[in-house]
Design a protein around this motif. Structure first.
Motif, PDB file in Angstrom:
ATOM      1  N   CYS A  23       0.825  -1.214   0.000  1.00 49.80           N
ATOM      2  CA  CYS A  23       0.000   0.000   0.000  1.00 49.80           C
ATOM      3  C   CYS A  23       0.861   1.267   0.000  1.00 49.80           C
ATOM      4  CB  CYS A  23      -0.988  -0.013   1.171  1.00 49.80           C
ATOM      5  SG  CYS A  23      -0.231  -0.243   2.789  1.00 49.80           S
ATOM      6  N   VAL A  24       2.172   1.120   0.021  1.00 49.36           N
ATOM      7  CA  VAL A  24       3.106   2.238  -0.143  1.00 49.36           C
ATOM      8  C   VAL A  24       3.680   2.126  -1.547  1.00 49.36           C
ATOM      9  CG1 VAL A  24       5.253   3.288   0.651  1.00 49.36           C
ATOM     10  CG2 VAL A  24       3.650   2.321   2.315  1.00 49.36           C
ATOM     11  N   GLN A  25       3.401   3.117  -2.374  1.00 47.37           N
ATOM     12  CA  GLN A  25       3.825   3.070  -3.775  1.00 47.37           C
ATOM     13  C   GLN A  25       4.762   4.230  -4.078  1.00 47.37           C
ATOM     14  OE1 GLN A  25      -0.154   3.365  -5.016  1.00 47.37           O
ATOM     15  NE2 GLN A  25      -0.611   1.217  -4.630  1.00 47.37           N
ATOM     16  N   HIS A  26       5.591   4.039  -5.097  1.00 44.63           N
ATOM     17  CA  HIS A  26       6.500   5.124  -5.469  1.00 44.63           C
ATOM     18  C   HIS A  26       6.560   5.286  -6.982  1.00 44.63           C
ATOM     19  CE1 HIS A  26       9.322   1.819  -6.217  1.00 44.63           C
ATOM     20  NE2 HIS A  26      10.083   2.685  -6.874  1.00 44.63           N
ATOM     21  N   SER A  27       6.918   6.506  -7.366  1.00 39.81           N
ATOM     22  CA  SER A  27       7.227   6.796  -8.764  1.00 39.81           C
ATOM     23  C   SER A  27       8.485   7.656  -8.736  1.00 39.81           C
ATOM     24  CB  SER A  27       6.074   7.526  -9.457  1.00 39.81           C
ATOM     25  OG  SER A  27       5.841   8.778  -8.853  1.00 39.81           O
ATOM     26  N   THR A  28       9.309   7.496  -9.750  1.00 36.06           N
ATOM     27  CA  THR A  28      10.594   8.186  -9.710  1.00 36.06           C
ATOM     28  C   THR A  28      10.938   8.799 -11.058  1.00 36.06           C
ATOM     29  OG1 THR A  28      12.883   7.936  -8.977  1.00 36.06           O
ATOM     30  CG2 THR A  28      11.972   6.130 -10.256  1.00 36.06           C
ATOM     31  N   SER A  29      11.714   9.866 -10.988  1.00 39.49           N
ATOM     32  CA  SER A  29      12.254  10.507 -12.181  1.00 39.49           C
ATOM     33  C   SER A  29      13.690  10.892 -11.843  1.00 39.49           C
ATOM     34  CB  SER A  29      11.431  11.754 -12.547  1.00 39.49           C
ATOM     35  OG  SER A  29      11.635  12.780 -11.581  1.00 39.49           O
ATOM     36  N   TRP A  30      14.367  11.546 -12.752  1.00 45.71           N
ATOM     37  CA  TRP A  30      15.759  11.888 -12.489  1.00 45.71           C
ATOM     38  C   TRP A  30      15.881  12.854 -11.318  1.00 45.71           C
ATOM     39  CZ3 TRP A  30      18.074  16.672 -12.598  1.00 45.71           C
ATOM     40  CH2 TRP A  30      17.315  17.705 -13.146  1.00 45.71           C
ATOM     41  N   ARG A  31      14.842  13.652 -11.062  1.00 44.41           N
ATOM     42  CA  ARG A  31      14.937  14.674 -10.033  1.00 44.41           C
ATOM     43  C   ARG A  31      14.297  14.281  -8.701  1.00 44.41           C
ATOM     44  NH1 ARG A  31      14.311  21.106 -10.962  1.00 44.41           N
ATOM     45  NH2 ARG A  31      14.967  21.668  -8.889  1.00 44.41           N
ATOM     46  N   TYR A  32      13.136  13.653  -8.742  1.00 40.27           N
ATOM     47  CA  TYR A  32      12.399  13.337  -7.522  1.00 40.27           C
ATOM     48  C   TYR A  32      11.902  11.903  -7.512  1.00 40.27           C
ATOM     49  CZ  TYR A  32      12.052  18.420  -7.136  1.00 40.27           C
ATOM     50  OH  TYR A  32      12.339  19.751  -7.059  1.00 40.27           O
ATOM     51  N   THR A  33      11.715  11.388  -6.300  1.00 37.13           N
ATOM     52  CA  THR A  33      11.005  10.129  -6.080  1.00 37.13           C
ATOM     53  C   THR A  33       9.840  10.458  -5.159  1.00 37.13           C
ATOM     54  OG1 THR A  33      12.985   8.776  -6.336  1.00 37.13           O
ATOM     55  CG2 THR A  33      11.139   7.788  -5.142  1.00 37.13           C
ATOM     56  N   PHE A  68      11.483  12.384  -2.084  1.00 35.90           N
ATOM     57  CA  PHE A  68      12.892  12.045  -1.889  1.00 35.90           C
ATOM     58  C   PHE A  68      13.639  12.404  -3.174  1.00 35.90           C
ATOM     59  CE2 PHE A  68      10.614   9.137   0.912  1.00 35.90           C
ATOM     60  CZ  PHE A  68      11.362   9.194   2.076  1.00 35.90           C
ATOM     61  N   PRO A  69      14.976  12.397  -3.145  1.00 37.83           N
ATOM     62  CA  PRO A  69      15.729  12.615  -4.379  1.00 37.83           C
ATOM     63  C   PRO A  69      15.426  11.518  -5.406  1.00 37.83           C
ATOM     64  CG  PRO A  69      17.164  12.844  -2.472  1.00 37.83           C
ATOM     65  CD  PRO A  69      15.860  12.285  -1.981  1.00 37.83           C
ATOM     66  N   GLY A  70      15.521  11.880  -6.677  1.00 43.04           N
ATOM     67  CA  GLY A  70      15.340  10.919  -7.757  1.00 43.04           C
ATOM     68  C   GLY A  70      16.641  10.197  -8.062  1.00 43.04           C
ATOM     69  N   TYR A  71      16.705   9.607  -9.256  1.00 44.87           N
ATOM     70  CA  TYR A  71      17.891   8.817  -9.607  1.00 44.87           C
ATOM     71  C   TYR A  71      19.042   9.670 -10.111  1.00 44.87           C
ATOM     72  CZ  TYR A  71      15.320   8.851 -14.086  1.00 44.87           C
ATOM     73  OH  TYR A  71      14.606   9.213 -15.197  1.00 44.87           O
ATOM     74  N   GLY A  72      18.807  10.934 -10.377  1.00 46.22           N
ATOM     75  CA  GLY A  72      19.870  11.866 -10.743  1.00 46.22           C
ATOM     76  C   GLY A  72      20.401  11.661 -12.142  1.00 46.22           C
ATOM     77  N   THR A  73      21.304  12.542 -12.526  1.00 45.14           N
ATOM     78  CA  THR A  73      21.873  12.491 -13.871  1.00 45.14           C
ATOM     79  C   THR A  73      22.806  11.301 -14.058  1.00 45.14           C
ATOM     80  OG1 THR A  73      23.624  14.007 -13.175  1.00 45.14           O
ATOM     81  CG2 THR A  73      21.678  14.986 -14.198  1.00 45.14           C
TER      82      THR A  73
END
Length: 89
Positions: A23-33, A68-73
């Protein structure tokens, strides 16, 4: 002679590594999670990264989304969301 550098985990960082419930889900991009809590109770969570980076734990109440921070460059993949130990009252 090679030196070994140890990085101390910041205060509030996860120490358990137990996976967060479904029930805890996440989505991430280079900048944010973004971590969204759709559970019926608050969840104390952190994000785990491929390179072992640690980030402080955050508490998400039911319906909350925490960032949270994303995966970054450098493409440091987000492996998942982990539960953190409960804090003392």
């Amino acid at each position: 002679m090679a030196a070994c550098l140890l990085q101390a985990a910041p205060a509030g960082a996860a120490t358990t590594g137990a996976a967060a419930p479904s029930c805890v889900q996440h989505s991430t991009s280079w900048r944010y999670t973004f971590v969204t809590n759709t559970c019926d109770s608050s969840q104390r969570v952190t994000v785990e990264y491929r390179d072992g980076s640690t980030v402080p734990c955050r508490t998400a109440s039911p319906g909350d989304t925490v960032t949270f921070p994303g995966y970054g460059t450098g493409d440091n993949a987000v492996l998942g969301v982990a539960l953190c130990p409960a804090t003392a009252p």
